[in-house]
Design a protein around this motif. Structure first.
Motif, PDB file in Angstrom:
ATOM      1  N   ASP A 119       0.815  -1.225   0.000  1.00  0.00           N
ATOM      2  CA  ASP A 119       0.000   0.000   0.000  1.00  0.00           C
ATOM      3  C   ASP A 119       0.848   1.275   0.000  1.00  0.00           C
ATOM      4  N   GLY A 142       1.652   3.256  -2.146  1.00  0.00           N
ATOM      5  CA  GLY A 142       1.090   4.346  -2.939  1.00  0.00           C
ATOM      6  C   GLY A 142       0.212   5.286  -2.128  1.00  0.00           C
ATOM      7  N   LYS A 143      -0.163   4.853  -0.926  1.00  0.00           N
ATOM      8  CA  LYS A 143      -0.969   5.726  -0.062  1.00  0.00           C
ATOM      9  C   LYS A 143      -0.124   6.827   0.577  1.00  0.00           C
ATOM     10  N   THR A 144       1.189   6.772   0.380  1.00  0.00           N
ATOM     11  CA  THR A 144       1.990   7.938   0.762  1.00  0.00           C
ATOM     12  C   THR A 144       1.715   9.098  -0.179  1.00  0.00           C
ATOM     13  N   HIS A 186      -1.462   9.059  -2.287  1.00  0.00           N
ATOM     14  CA  HIS A 186      -2.923   9.207  -2.226  1.00  0.00           C
ATOM     15  C   HIS A 186      -3.371   8.962  -0.784  1.00  0.00           C
ATOM     16  N   ARG A 187      -3.104   9.926   0.058  1.00  0.00           N
ATOM     17  CA  ARG A 187      -3.354   9.753   1.495  1.00  0.00           C
ATOM     18  C   ARG A 187      -4.839   9.705   1.822  1.00  0.00           C
ATOM     19  N   GLU A 225      -6.823   7.819   0.559  1.00  0.00           N
ATOM     20  CA  GLU A 225      -7.229   6.419   0.511  1.00  0.00           C
ATOM     21  C   GLU A 225      -6.834   5.656   1.778  1.00  0.00           C
ATOM     22  N   HIS A 234      -3.880   4.459  -5.480  1.00  0.00           N
ATOM     23  CA  HIS A 234      -2.598   4.153  -4.837  1.00  0.00           C
ATOM     24  C   HIS A 234      -1.898   2.956  -5.450  1.00  0.00           C
ATOM     25  N   GLY A 275       1.767   3.460  -6.401  1.00  0.00           N
ATOM     26  CA  GLY A 275       2.747   2.770  -5.578  1.00  0.00           C
ATOM     27  C   GLY A 275       3.769   2.029  -6.411  1.00  0.00           C
ATOM     28  N   SER A 325      -7.079   1.902   6.969  1.00  0.00           N
ATOM     29  CA  SER A 325      -6.413   1.311   5.806  1.00  0.00           C
ATOM     30  C   SER A 325      -6.705  -0.162   5.636  1.00  0.00           C
TER      31      SER A 325
END
Length: 207
Positions: free
Chosen positions: A78, A80-82, A84-85, A87, A95, A99, A206
């Motif tokens: 995950d 990519g959530k850095t 698309h926070r 999400e 994400h 990511g 999350s």
């Protein structure tokens, strides 16, 4: 310097105790100033993936899979959530590709970066490693997904020569055992904030 909240998410033992992330991943999360809640989630899924890998190696030693790659994939799935926070606390799939691209841009091989995309795309023709991460990303919070587990069972049946029902029996047992620790993992994740400010309310967030 990583925030104290992120450092806690990466190092607090948890209850039940959670294994630490690979050093490579912890360092990357610190460089990216990752949300503490994301680090906590990645630790929960990584820990469950370790348990599944242990089970697979013990019960089906004839199955060839890349343990290190699997655990790395769980630790970054995950990430990519850095980017698309939003999400972290709401739905969304942006994400996944983000990511993958982030990891590749950091010099991570595509074969290892792929988990950022495949953890949610298990209906595609993916490997045992990918399916283990996908299952872990559900059962960490005691969620059982029949079609996903069946995909793993069928792959393992081919690899072992056993009948699917024989694989199912063992997998079902280990997933039931893992699910009993879901409340502790959910509490661990919820105890770490989405941002760097102290946590005041709890939610599953999350995953």
């Amino acid at each position: 310097m990583p925030s104290s909240a992120l450092r806690r998410a990466l190092t607090d033992p948890g209850e039940p105790p959670l294994r630490p992330l690979p050093d490579e991943v912890s360092g990357l999360l610190e460089e990216l100033a990752a949300p503490p809640r994301l680090a906590a989630h990645l630790r929960a899924v990584h820990d469950v993936t370790c348990s599944l890998a242990d089970w697979l190696e013990k019960q089906h030693p004839e199955v060839v899979f890349d343990r290190e790659e699997t655990l790395f994939g769980a630790a970054v799935h995950d990430i990519g959530k850095t980017i698309h926070r939003e999400e972290l606390s709401g739905p969304g799939s942006a994400h996944e590709q983000a990511g993958y691209e982030l990891l590749v841009s950091r010099g991570i091989a595509e074969s290892r970066a792929r988990f950022a995309r495949t953890h949610a795309a298990w209906r595609a023709d993916v490997g045992i490693e990918d399916l283990l991460v996908s299952v872990a990303d559900k059962v960490w919070k005691a969620k059982r997904v029949t079609d996903l587990e069946q995909a793993l069972i069928e792959r393992l049946a081919v690899a072992t020569g056993q009948r699917p029902w024989e694989i199912f029996s063992g997998l079902d047992d280990v997933l039931d055992r893992i699910a009993t620790g879901a409340d502790g993992r959910l509490a661990f994740q919820a105890g770490h904030p989405v941002g760097d400010r102290p946590q005041t309310t709890r939610g599953s967030g999350s995953g």
